[in-house]
Design a protein around this motif. Structure first.
Motif, PDB file in Angstrom:
ATOM      1  N   UNK A 140      -8.893  -2.548  -5.527  1.00 38.12           N
ATOM      2  CA  UNK A 140      -8.509  -2.105  -4.184  1.00 38.12           C
ATOM      3  C   UNK A 140      -7.966  -3.272  -3.363  1.00 38.12           C
ATOM      4  N   UNK A 141      -7.122  -2.962  -2.377  1.00 30.14           N
ATOM      5  CA  UNK A 141      -6.496  -4.015  -1.589  1.00 30.14           C
ATOM      6  C   UNK A 141      -7.305  -4.345  -0.341  1.00 30.14           C
TER       7      UNK A 141
ATOM      8  N   UNK B 161      -8.701   2.711   1.745  1.00 29.91           N
ATOM      9  CA  UNK B 161      -7.255   2.489   1.597  1.00 29.91           C
ATOM     10  C   UNK B 161      -6.467   3.713   2.050  1.00 29.91           C
TER      11      UNK B 161
ATOM     12  N   UNK C  49     -11.184   0.415  -9.360  1.00 29.09           N
ATOM     13  CA  UNK C  49     -10.996   1.858  -9.476  1.00 29.09           C
ATOM     14  C   UNK C  49     -10.643   2.151 -10.922  1.00 29.09           C
TER      15      UNK C  49
ATOM     16  N   UNK D 138       0.846  -1.201   0.000  1.00 32.52           N
ATOM     17  CA  UNK D 138       0.000   0.000   0.000  1.00 32.52           C
ATOM     18  C   UNK D 138       0.869   1.234   0.000  1.00 32.52           C
ATOM     19  N   UNK D 139       1.988   1.173   0.717  1.00 32.46           N
ATOM     20  CA  UNK D 139       2.882   2.341   0.748  1.00 32.46           C
ATOM     21  C   UNK D 139       3.479   2.570  -0.640  1.00 32.46           C
TER      22      UNK D 139
ATOM     23  N   UNK E 158       1.064   7.615  -5.871  1.00 31.75           N
ATOM     24  CA  UNK E 158      -0.004   8.613  -5.920  1.00 31.75           C
ATOM     25  C   UNK E 158       0.483   9.962  -5.418  1.00 31.75           C
ATOM     26  N   UNK E 159       1.161  10.005  -4.275  1.00 36.04           N
ATOM     27  CA  UNK E 159       1.591  11.287  -3.724  1.00 36.04           C
ATOM     28  C   UNK E 159       2.666  11.070  -2.663  1.00 36.04           C
TER      29      UNK E 159
ATOM     30  N   UNK F 285      -3.002  19.445   3.943  1.00 36.73           N
ATOM     31  CA  UNK F 285      -2.376  20.367   2.994  1.00 36.73           C
ATOM     32  C   UNK F 285      -3.388  21.370   2.462  1.00 36.73           C
TER      33      UNK F 285
ATOM     34  N   UNK G 159       2.029   1.944  -3.511  1.00 37.47           N
ATOM     35  CA  UNK G 159       1.020   2.584  -4.350  1.00 37.47           C
ATOM     36  C   UNK G 159       0.762   4.014  -3.898  1.00 37.47           C
ATOM     37  N   UNK G 160       0.800   4.232  -2.581  1.00 37.82           N
ATOM     38  CA  UNK G 160       0.605   5.587  -2.081  1.00 37.82           C
ATOM     39  C   UNK G 160       1.743   6.488  -2.555  1.00 37.82           C
TER      40      UNK G 160
ATOM     41  N   UNK H  67      -8.545   7.868 -12.186  1.00 38.71           N
ATOM     42  CA  UNK H  67      -8.069   8.378 -10.904  1.00 38.71           C
ATOM     43  C   UNK H  67      -6.655   7.926 -10.593  1.00 38.71           C
ATOM     44  N   UNK H  68      -6.287   6.761 -11.122  1.00 38.14           N
ATOM     45  CA  UNK H  68      -5.009   6.174 -10.729  1.00 38.14           C
ATOM     46  C   UNK H  68      -3.879   6.944 -11.392  1.00 38.14           C
ATOM     47  N   UNK H  69      -2.902   7.325 -10.598  1.00 37.67           N
ATOM     48  CA  UNK H  69      -1.775   8.073 -11.146  1.00 37.67           C
ATOM     49  C   UNK H  69      -0.711   7.105 -11.639  1.00 37.67           C
TER      50      UNK H  69
ATOM     51  N   UNK I 147       0.205   2.995   8.426  1.00 36.47           N
ATOM     52  CA  UNK I 147       1.323   2.215   7.900  1.00 36.47           C
ATOM     53  C   UNK I 147       2.242   1.677   9.000  1.00 36.47           C
TER      54      UNK I 147
ATOM     55  N   UNK J 223       2.421  13.420   0.603  1.00 36.17           N
ATOM     56  CA  UNK J 223       1.403  12.973   1.553  1.00 36.17           C
ATOM     57  C   UNK J 223       1.907  11.766   2.336  1.00 36.17           C
TER      58      UNK J 223
ATOM     59  N   UNK K 117      -7.724  11.021   7.635  1.00 38.24           N
ATOM     60  CA  UNK K 117      -6.485  10.305   7.360  1.00 38.24           C
ATOM     61  C   UNK K 117      -5.394  10.744   8.338  1.00 38.24           C
TER      62      UNK K 117
ATOM     63  N   UNK L 107      -4.584  10.187  -1.839  1.00 40.64           N
ATOM     64  CA  UNK L 107      -4.141   9.178  -2.795  1.00 40.64           C
ATOM     65  C   UNK L 107      -5.351   8.900  -3.683  1.00 40.64           C
ATOM     66  N   UNK L 108      -5.478   9.654  -4.761  1.00 43.78           N
ATOM     67  CA  UNK L 108      -6.769   9.698  -5.444  1.00 43.78           C
ATOM     68  C   UNK L 108      -7.117   8.396  -6.144  1.00 43.78           C
ATOM     69  N   UNK L 109      -6.121   7.590  -6.524  1.00 42.55           N
ATOM     70  CA  UNK L 109      -6.423   6.335  -7.193  1.00 42.55           C
ATOM     71  C   UNK L 109      -6.701   5.200  -6.223  1.00 42.55           C
ATOM     72  N   UNK L 110      -6.573   5.474  -4.928  1.00 41.13           N
ATOM     73  CA  UNK L 110      -6.865   4.442  -3.932  1.00 41.13           C
ATOM     74  C   UNK L 110      -8.235   4.758  -3.327  1.00 41.13           C
TER      75      UNK L 110
ATOM     76  N   UNK M 173      -7.848  -0.615 -11.393  1.00 43.95           N
ATOM     77  CA  UNK M 173      -7.048  -1.035 -10.253  1.00 43.95           C
ATOM     78  C   UNK M 173      -7.974  -1.680  -9.240  1.00 43.95           C
TER      79      UNK M 173
ATOM     80  N   UNK N  82     -14.830  -2.919  -5.533  1.00 46.53           N
ATOM     81  CA  UNK N  82     -15.116  -2.399  -6.871  1.00 46.53           C
ATOM     82  C   UNK N  82     -13.828  -1.871  -7.468  1.00 46.53           C
TER      83      UNK N  82
END
Ligand code: ADP
Ligand code: MG
Lengths: 475, 277
Positions: A455-456, B105, A465, A320-321, A327-328, B92, A323-324, A469-471, B112, A331, B175, B98-101, A453, A463
């Motif tokens: 979800x985990x 999630x 994604x 998950x980290x 994404x960003x 922020x 994928x995060x 939305x997925x970067x 974490x 963050x 979050x 995390x827009x794709x998650x 994608x 469902x």
């Protein structure tokens, strides 16, 4: 055009689709004539007296221009016909043809069906070809494709999940291959010659660990880089490894490479014609096909382990980290995630699978040289990951089958000689067709075969994604 | 009066020739909602970035004091350690989800560090040890709790990028809360919210302070939002602290009025009369 800009002209009735398509096709044909004309219509050759003469090929240029005309005409017609609906993209319409129930069956049933097919494939080939041609089909198609599937699944961790663009993945493949080759030909005979038959099984984990170590080594300096810069440095890293292998002859034997690499044994039973060999031990008639089949099952298992581990990791905090991170990254850091370690684990685990694949490759070939680890390999593996849809295991597997299987298949198209003449060698057009196919696929599905994608974790219902939305990550 | 949870002393941040924050000192007390306000470009976000480790301050000391008496000097910690060890979380100004998650999630990624150790640094997790399964179920329960508080339970399995603006802000706060912070820093949480959403947000912030004992530090450039919920207000202008006190005190401060209305100190009386203060 003038009517649109000049208000004094009355607006003419819109042209019929056919007229419009004909006009666009005419333009395309004129452009094609301009572009290809000088290139194709004239050729300089030497005549009987060794003089340079210009040979004209108006027939050829006419065919090309006609093809362009017809192609553009049909394309225009197709698109104007569809335009009023402004419906979903071509791909969505095609899959829309399948009823929902069928689509669900395809989705849930495909992986198990593919698994079964994977395991019965060698038997099927063996019974179909009667043993003689089986070697080629199991080796060139089965093993070759599966090596790339495994490599692409390994790279997928780095590129697809963590979003780190790595153009030097082949370096880890090389590390794995040379690790096995050098340990099996130099270290083991010098230290524990008795372990010779076990060489592959001992070296496989060692090669993976060494490759992971190199992954971390590469990871450290490039951690601060992102996007294009990361891509360039990883590319350079891949080249450095290859150049070292070429030039450090004392270590790697340079261009000559390393030959007589021990082949894997059946857990200690070698595949040879001797009394203690595989065939004799199991009461079979000696045939080289057994080793190939065994290698096939080894790579099937290695690839499945890769898939299983990366699927599992994706559902763990580290995945998950990753994928995060894609994404960003900022963050992630604000949530207390150590992004340095997270990137390094992605590099290390991706590299480890590359190393496993490399040592399998060395064992299967029996000979390796730096030629096998050029940038082209990295590019092909990356292309498979991108075509498959970044992050998707199934998409990546489909892409590997299509790309590697497709290029191998082109070698088989000898019947094309009957059409294009005896000089025609379809294998020479492999890269051209390959490139065209890639462009076509990227136009049809810009985010790869499987762009959604999964979800985990879920609270109520799982469902997919959508790709919007997925970067993609920028290093 | 309770002790200070965060002490900022002589904080200075220079970008080349630009002095974004100049010798700023203030305190945020435990259990309080402290607001940092000021016009656009005053340096508020820069102060936050220094506190949360995204910028290394040119000068100054930032001390975080935990309930159990431990202290952390934040200017010396790496950004991720500030969240992990010093227990300072942030949001922020331009939302960073995390827009794709999925929404769920997003909240799991925030947990974490505890999940990572529960998974035995992934080894136990790969082997499927039950300890990790239990930890993950607890993490999902905690996420569900925050989803409930933010009214996002129905959207739990949707991609975060699919949410409207207001819920995205709420999700970012949820979050941050999933990291179990002692101090939560919010950068313009009310920006872009409609009045109804603002009220819901204020309730959420009050709830966080009351039920979780989390102290809040929030940036706002719209004064009216702040006055209602904060206990203590620090006013910045051009990187300098121009006022510090309770909301009524700050509201009366001529310097603040001048900064907000963009007039000289000498004209403040006149302007005040005009706007009916
Ligand atoms: N990374 C940076 N580099 C250069 N200047 C910056 C940087 N971050 C902020 N600044 C400048 O610092 C000043 C304060 O900005 P900021 O803290 O974002 O203001 P606020 O959040 O109060 O609106 C602005 O003039 C801004 O341009
Ligand atoms: Mg700001």
């Amino acid at each position: 055009m003038t009517s649109a800009t000049d208000p004094n002209f009355a607006r003419p009735a819109p042209p019929t689709p056919v007229a419009r398509a004909a006009r666009e096709a005419l333009f395309a044909a004129i452009i094609a004539l301009g572009v290809f004309g000088p290139l194709l219509a004239f050729r300089t050759t030497q005549d009987m007296q060794n003089r340079l003469i210009v040979e004209t090929r108006y027939g050829l240029i006419a065919i090309v221009v006609l093809l362009v005309f017809a192609g553009r005409f049909l394309l225009s017609l197709w698109f104007t016909r569809e335009r009023p609906e402004a419906g979903p993209a071509l791909g969505a319409r095609l899959s829309g043809l399948m009823p929902q129930g069928l689509r669900d069956i395809v989705r849930t049933g495909l992986p198990p069906a593919a698994l079964v097919a994977l395991f019965v494939y060698p038997m099927m080939i063996l019974s179909l070809t009667g043993g003689s041609g089986a070697l080629k089909w199991i080796d060139n198609f089965g093993i070759q494709i599966l090596i790339y599937v495994m490599l692409a699944w390994g790279l997928n961790i780095v590129v697809g999940l963590a979003g780190l663009l790595d153009l030097g993945y082949v370096a880890f493949y090389a590390v794995g291959a040379y690790a096995y080759a050098l340990i099996a030909t130099k270290v083991i005979p010098a230290t524990f010659p008795g372990l010779g038959v076990w060489a592959f099984w001992i070296c496989l984990p060692v090669a993976g660990i060494l490759a992971a170590f190199w992954g971390v080594l590469l990871g450290f300096p490039v951690l601060r880089l992102r996007g294009d810069y990361l891509a360039i440095v990883t590319l350079a890293f891949g080249e450095i490894i290859r150049l070292v292998l070429i030039n450090w002859t004392a270590f790697s034997n340079g261009y000559e490479g390393i030959s007589t690499i021990p082949r894997p044994s059946f857990f200690g039973v070698p595949f040879n014609a001797s009394d203690t060999g595989f065939a004799a031990t199991f009461g079979l008639e000696f045939s080289p096909v057994y080793r190939t089949i065994f290698l096939y099952y080894v790579i099937v298992c290695l690839a499945l382990i890769t898939a299983w581990v990366s699927n599992r990791l994706r559902k763990l905090p580290v995945g998950r980290a990753w994928e995060a991170l894609r994404e960003d990254e900022i963050a992630c850091r604000s949530l207390g995630i150590n992004t340095v370690n997270t990137k390094l684990t992605a590099f290390a685990i991706g590299a480890m699978f590359g190393g496993f694949a490399g040592s399998f490759f060395a064992a299967r070939q029996g000979f390796i040289s730096p030629e096998s680890f050029t940038f082209m390999e990295s590019a092909v593996i990356l292309a498979i990951v991108v075509l498959g849809g970044m992050g998707s295991l199934i998409g990546t597997a489909i892409a590997a089958v299509a790309m590697i299987g497709g290029t191998e298949l082109l070698r088989e198209l000898d019947w094309l000689k009957a059409i294009f003449g005896r000089d025609f060698d379809p294998a020479q057009y492999r890269m051209l067709i390959f490139g065209l196919a890639m462009v076509a696929i990227m136009v049809w599905k810009p985010r790869g075969f499987v762009s959604t994608r999964m979800p985990t974790a879920f609270l109520r219902s799982r469902r997919a994604v959508s790709a919007d939305h997925v970067k993609e990550g920028h290093g | 009066m309770s002790e200070a949870i965060l002490t900022v002393e002589h904080l200075t941040m220079r970008f080349g020739g630009l002095l974004a924050v100049n010798d700023l000192s203030f305190e945020a007390r435990r259990g309080d909602i402290t607001a940092v306000i000021g016009p656009n470009g005053a340096g508020k976000t820069t102060v936050f970035n220094c506190i949360t480790g995204f910028y290394k301050p040119t000068q100054g000391r930032i001390t975080m004091r935990h309930a159990d008496g431990r202290t952390h000097l934040l200017e010396r910690l790496a950004d991720f350690r500030i969240a992990q060890e010093a227990k300072v979380a942030r949001t922020f100004q331009n939302i960073r989800l995390f827009s794709g998650m999925t929404v769920l999630e997003n909240l799991l990624v925030a947990q974490h560090n505890p999940l990572m150790s529960a998974s035995g640094w992934s080894i136990g997790g790969i082997l499927g040890l039950p300890a990790y399964g239990r930890a993950e179920r607890r993490a999902i329960e905690k996420a569900a709790y925050w989803l409930d508080k933010c009214g996002l339970t129905d959207r739990a399995d949707d991609p975060a990028g699919d949410l409207p603006y207001g819920p995205q802000r709420a999700l970012e706060i949820a979050r941050a809360m999933c990291t179990e912070p002692e101090l939560l820093c919010l950068d313009e949480p009310a920006a872009g919210l409609n009045p109804r959403e603002s009220l819901v947000l204020n309730d959420l912030l009050r709830f966080i302070r009351k039920e979780h004992g989390t102290s809040l530090l929030l940036i706002e450039h719209d004064m009216s939002v702040v006055m209602e919920i904060s206990d203590h207000v620090v006013v910045l202008d051009y990187g300098i602290k121009i006022s510090d006190g309770t909301p009524p005190e700050v509201r009366e401060d001529p310097k603040v009025i001048a900064a907000y209305l963009g007039v000289d100190d000498s004209e403040v009386e006149k302007v005040e009369a005009e706007v009916g203060l």
